[in-house]
Design a protein around this motif. Sequence first.
Motif, PDB file in Angstrom:
ATOM      1  N   PHE A 151      20.704  13.548  20.230  1.00 40.42           N
ATOM      2  CA  PHE A 151      22.154  13.538  20.085  1.00 40.42           C
ATOM      3  C   PHE A 151      22.539  12.931  18.739  1.00 40.42           C
ATOM      4  O   PHE A 151      23.424  13.441  18.042  1.00 40.42           O
ATOM      5  CB  PHE A 151      22.767  12.729  21.222  1.00 40.42           C
ATOM      6  CG  PHE A 151      24.209  13.026  21.493  1.00 40.42           C
ATOM      7  CD1 PHE A 151      24.579  14.039  22.366  1.00 40.42           C
ATOM      8  CD2 PHE A 151      25.207  12.303  20.864  1.00 40.42           C
ATOM      9  CE1 PHE A 151      25.903  14.318  22.607  1.00 40.42           C
ATOM     10  CE2 PHE A 151      26.537  12.580  21.097  1.00 40.42           C
ATOM     11  CZ  PHE A 151      26.895  13.588  21.979  1.00 40.42           C
ATOM     12  N   ALA A 152      21.869  11.828  18.366  1.00 41.06           N
ATOM     13  CA  ALA A 152      22.181  11.166  17.099  1.00 41.06           C
ATOM     14  C   ALA A 152      21.835  12.041  15.906  1.00 41.06           C
ATOM     15  O   ALA A 152      22.509  12.009  14.869  1.00 41.06           O
ATOM     16  CB  ALA A 152      21.425   9.843  17.023  1.00 41.06           C
ATOM     17  N   LYS A 153      20.787  12.851  16.032  1.00 42.21           N
ATOM     18  CA  LYS A 153      20.378  13.712  14.926  1.00 42.21           C
ATOM     19  C   LYS A 153      21.456  14.722  14.588  1.00 42.21           C
ATOM     20  O   LYS A 153      21.650  15.083  13.418  1.00 42.21           O
ATOM     21  CB  LYS A 153      19.072  14.413  15.287  1.00 42.21           C
ATOM     22  CG  LYS A 153      18.484  15.233  14.158  1.00 42.21           C
ATOM     23  CD  LYS A 153      17.144  15.835  14.557  1.00 42.21           C
ATOM     24  CE  LYS A 153      16.544  16.640  13.405  1.00 42.21           C
ATOM     25  NZ  LYS A 153      15.221  17.216  13.770  1.00 42.21           N
ATOM     26  N   LYS A 154      22.180  15.189  15.596  1.00 47.32           N
ATOM     27  CA  LYS A 154      23.246  16.168  15.370  1.00 47.32           C
ATOM     28  C   LYS A 154      24.542  15.509  14.918  1.00 47.32           C
ATOM     29  O   LYS A 154      25.502  16.210  14.607  1.00 47.32           O
ATOM     30  CB  LYS A 154      23.471  16.978  16.639  1.00 47.32           C
ATOM     31  CG  LYS A 154      22.278  17.843  17.006  1.00 47.32           C
ATOM     32  CD  LYS A 154      22.556  18.731  18.205  1.00 47.32           C
ATOM     33  CE  LYS A 154      21.354  19.613  18.501  1.00 47.32           C
ATOM     34  NZ  LYS A 154      21.588  20.525  19.648  1.00 47.32           N
ATOM     35  N   LEU A 155      24.557  14.189  14.912  1.00 45.83           N
ATOM     36  CA  LEU A 155      25.721  13.454  14.397  1.00 45.83           C
ATOM     37  C   LEU A 155      25.369  12.831  13.052  1.00 45.83           C
ATOM     38  O   LEU A 155      25.523  11.629  12.825  1.00 45.83           O
ATOM     39  CB  LEU A 155      26.156  12.372  15.390  1.00 45.83           C
ATOM     40  CG  LEU A 155      26.808  12.865  16.677  1.00 45.83           C
ATOM     41  CD1 LEU A 155      27.045  11.707  17.639  1.00 45.83           C
ATOM     42  CD2 LEU A 155      28.116  13.578  16.377  1.00 45.83           C
ATOM     43  N   SER A 156      24.860  13.669  12.150  1.00 45.32           N
ATOM     44  CA  SER A 156      24.505  13.247  10.785  1.00 45.32           C
ATOM     45  C   SER A 156      23.509  12.104  10.795  1.00 45.32           C
ATOM     46  O   SER A 156      23.633  11.144  10.013  1.00 45.32           O
ATOM     47  CB  SER A 156      25.771  12.853  10.010  1.00 45.32           C
ATOM     48  OG  SER A 156      26.688  13.927   9.977  1.00 45.32           O
ATOM     49  N   ASP A 157      22.527  12.184  11.701  1.00 47.14           N
ATOM     50  CA  ASP A 157      21.475  11.159  11.804  1.00 47.14           C
ATOM     51  C   ASP A 157      22.077   9.768  11.976  1.00 47.14           C
ATOM     52  O   ASP A 157      21.739   8.821  11.256  1.00 47.14           O
ATOM     53  CB  ASP A 157      20.554  11.189  10.581  1.00 47.14           C
ATOM     54  CG  ASP A 157      19.579  12.351  10.638  1.00 47.14           C
ATOM     55  OD1 ASP A 157      19.171  12.720  11.757  1.00 47.14           O
ATOM     56  OD2 ASP A 157      19.237  12.887   9.572  1.00 47.14           O
ATOM     57  N   ALA A 158      22.975   9.646  12.939  1.00 45.48           N
ATOM     58  CA  ALA A 158      23.595   8.349  13.233  1.00 45.48           C
ATOM     59  C   ALA A 158      22.539   7.365  13.717  1.00 45.48           C
ATOM     60  O   ALA A 158      21.524   7.758  14.301  1.00 45.48           O
ATOM     61  CB  ALA A 158      24.686   8.524  14.291  1.00 45.48           C
ATOM     62  N   PRO A 159      22.752   6.069  13.480  1.00 43.71           N
ATOM     63  CA  PRO A 159      21.788   5.066  13.954  1.00 43.71           C
ATOM     64  C   PRO A 159      21.714   5.032  15.478  1.00 43.71           C
ATOM     65  O   PRO A 159      22.629   5.489  16.170  1.00 43.71           O
ATOM     66  CB  PRO A 159      22.319   3.758  13.390  1.00 43.71           C
ATOM     67  CG  PRO A 159      23.759   4.016  13.091  1.00 43.71           C
ATOM     68  CD  PRO A 159      23.853   5.462  12.727  1.00 43.71           C
ATOM     69  N   LEU A 160      20.625   4.465  15.987  1.00 44.65           N
ATOM     70  CA  LEU A 160      20.349   4.465  17.417  1.00 44.65           C
ATOM     71  C   LEU A 160      20.215   3.047  17.929  1.00 44.65           C
ATOM     72  O   LEU A 160      19.632   2.175  17.271  1.00 44.65           O
ATOM     73  CB  LEU A 160      19.061   5.248  17.698  1.00 44.65           C
ATOM     74  CG  LEU A 160      18.681   5.475  19.156  1.00 44.65           C
ATOM     75  CD1 LEU A 160      19.671   6.407  19.834  1.00 44.65           C
ATOM     76  CD2 LEU A 160      17.272   6.075  19.238  1.00 44.65           C
ATOM     77  N   ALA A 161      20.760   2.804  19.097  1.00 44.35           N
ATOM     78  CA  ALA A 161      20.606   1.510  19.794  1.00 44.35           C
ATOM     79  C   ALA A 161      20.099   1.789  21.204  1.00 44.35           C
ATOM     80  O   ALA A 161      20.396   2.838  21.785  1.00 44.35           O
ATOM     81  CB  ALA A 161      21.923   0.752  19.829  1.00 44.35           C
ATOM     82  N   ILE A 162      19.341   0.837  21.756  1.00 41.59           N
ATOM     83  CA  ILE A 162      18.721   1.010  23.066  1.00 41.59           C
ATOM     84  C   ILE A 162      19.015  -0.208  23.939  1.00 41.59           C
ATOM     85  O   ILE A 162      18.880  -1.349  23.481  1.00 41.59           O
ATOM     86  CB  ILE A 162      17.195   1.197  22.947  1.00 41.59           C
ATOM     87  CG1 ILE A 162      16.868   2.369  22.017  1.00 41.59           C
ATOM     88  CG2 ILE A 162      16.567   1.430  24.316  1.00 41.59           C
ATOM     89  CD1 ILE A 162      15.399   2.480  21.673  1.00 41.59           C
ATOM     90  N   VAL A 163      19.425   0.061  25.164  1.00 36.24           N
ATOM     91  CA  VAL A 163      19.668  -1.011  26.133  1.00 36.24           C
ATOM     92  C   VAL A 163      18.404  -1.199  26.968  1.00 36.24           C
ATOM     93  O   VAL A 163      17.910  -0.239  27.579  1.00 36.24           O
ATOM     94  CB  VAL A 163      20.863  -0.677  27.047  1.00 36.24           C
ATOM     95  CG1 VAL A 163      21.036  -1.751  28.113  1.00 36.24           C
ATOM     96  CG2 VAL A 163      22.136  -0.525  26.223  1.00 36.24           C
TER      97      VAL A 163
END
Length: 297
Positions: A248-260
């Motif tokens: 999902f983040a890749k399709k949003l201009s490689d947005a950063p990722l956070a994990i819970v």
Amino acid sequence: MASILHSAFTYSTSLSFICNCSKRNSFRVRCNVIEPLKYDNGPPCISILNNNLLDSKFHLGNTMIKNDTRLRIFSGTANPALSQEIACYMGLDLGKIKIKRFADGEIYVQLQESVRGCDVFLVQPTCPPANENIMELLVMIDACRRASAKNITAVIPYFGYARADRKTQGRESIAAKLVANLITEAGANRVLACDLHSGQSMGYFDIPVDHVYGQPVILDYLASKAISSDDLVVVSPDVGGVARARAFAKKLSDAPLAIVDKRRQGHNVAEVMNLIGDVKGKVAVMVDDMIDTAGQL
């Protein structure tokens, strides 16, 4: 009785006439029926043959079958509003169906129109109450199969029991496989599901599964908000959903990722232990596969 026998005799005579004339070139035959036939499942259809099978078919009443009447959409009681919206989008009317429950809770289903030779779509998400809606879907499929539907597609936007798709402890059932077997044995030819708990659930079906995603709709919505990529972070609510959130983040201009990082003390009970990644001052987009209690949100 006399009227029925007379009509049957007239129909048989017309068939004999067509068979005797089939050796000629292609032509149209108009059958002069003395008395209108009485039928409940639509006018009978006769194919006229010469050396090759003709594409055109004719009724005894000289009325051609319309292709647009070969598709039927029926709604269960789980989400009639969604079914109506789908039918409106397709430019069709919902099929007439009678669904009721007896005093002891048994489900009764009767189709109020003919589906013989039709492609039938049954819109019935198995949302809460899951057991009631699954059983209703099974009875609807059985009713369509016994009514001689050509193809039956079960449209299940919310697929119940999908989370029970593997064994995490000993002596557990894999209920997702059980429900898949029930739908297949009931007579469905195809399943259309949306955002399954995991892709492996498609392998539990012995019939084709169309797995559609809501991701494009959500991406269009986020794009309409004109959020800067520097202010956006995609959050996975657990470690198991990292692959989904990363895509999902890749399709949003490689947005950063956070994990819970969370721990489950029991069913529908989650405790957050750690947060991996930076979300401070950013717009967090949490991507999850299914929500029933929304407790972890």
